[in-house]
Enzyme design. Structure first.
Site, PDB file in Angstrom:
ATOM      1  CG  ASP A  30      38.030  50.403  37.668  1.00  0.00           C
ATOM      2  OD1 ASP A  30      37.021  50.494  38.174  1.00  0.00           O
ATOM      3  OD2 ASP A  30      38.187  50.846  36.654  1.00  0.00           O
ATOM      4  CG  LEU A  31      39.598  53.288  43.237  1.00  0.00           C
ATOM      5  CD1 LEU A  31      40.197  54.569  43.558  1.00  0.00           C
ATOM      6  CD2 LEU A  31      39.589  52.455  44.613  1.00  0.00           C
TER       7      LEU A  31
END
Length: 164
Positions: A30-31
């Site tokens: 994810d980020l």
């Protein structure tokens, strides 16, 4: 002629355990650089498929012959610690029980190498799961595994060796 690296061999049996290596890529995260939770299931699925292939269980031939295919019918998973971008992971799979139409496989995902220094760390269990897979007919109903497959799973459980 191209100078290519040797063929990649991701998995192998170590006694009764199947070991499968996975590298965490950017697309897996994810980020924040942490592996997205559903990707652990992908790693486990790849490891199970590799384990069956090495053990001589030909899933593709069974599907093409109209015999059926495997489906996960039950899954219990525990996320203990996150995997991160560029981690070198190890999926360890162990056959726990064999039935006529299903098999129970316990799987753990471990991180054992510091990705920056390459230093080997004390293996840490990141995720562990118990997976029940049932063999289903083409109509989606449980059916007995093809002849010899239960014997192969029992051999795996007993730590018999298979060529890699």
């Amino acid at each position: 002629m191209v100078n290519a690296p040797p063929p990649f061999i991701p998995g192998a049996f170590v006694g009764a355990e199947h070991h499968f290596r996975v590298r965490v890529y950017f697309e897996d995260t994810d980020l924040s650089g942490i592996v997205y939770h559903a990707n652990y299931l992908r790693y486990m699925e790849r490891a199970r498929s590799d384990m069956l292939r090495i053990a001589g269980i030909d899933q593709r031939a069974a599907m093409e012959a109209g015999e059926g295919s495997w489906a996960v019918t039950d899954l219990a998973i525990k996320y203990r610690s996150p995997a991160k971008l560029d981690d070198d992971l190890l999926v360890v799979s162990t056959v726990q029980a064999v039935r006529g139409a299903s098999v129970i496989i316990v799987q753990r995902i471990l991180r054992g190498t510091d990705t920056l220094s390459g230093e080997t760390l004390t293996p840490a269990i990141l995720t562990d799961a118990q997976v029940t897979a049932a063999f289903l007919s083409t109509e989606g109903r449980p059916r007995r595994q093809p002849a010899g497959w239960a014997d192969r799973f029992t051999a795996i459980m007993n730590g018999e060796t298979f060529p890699c």
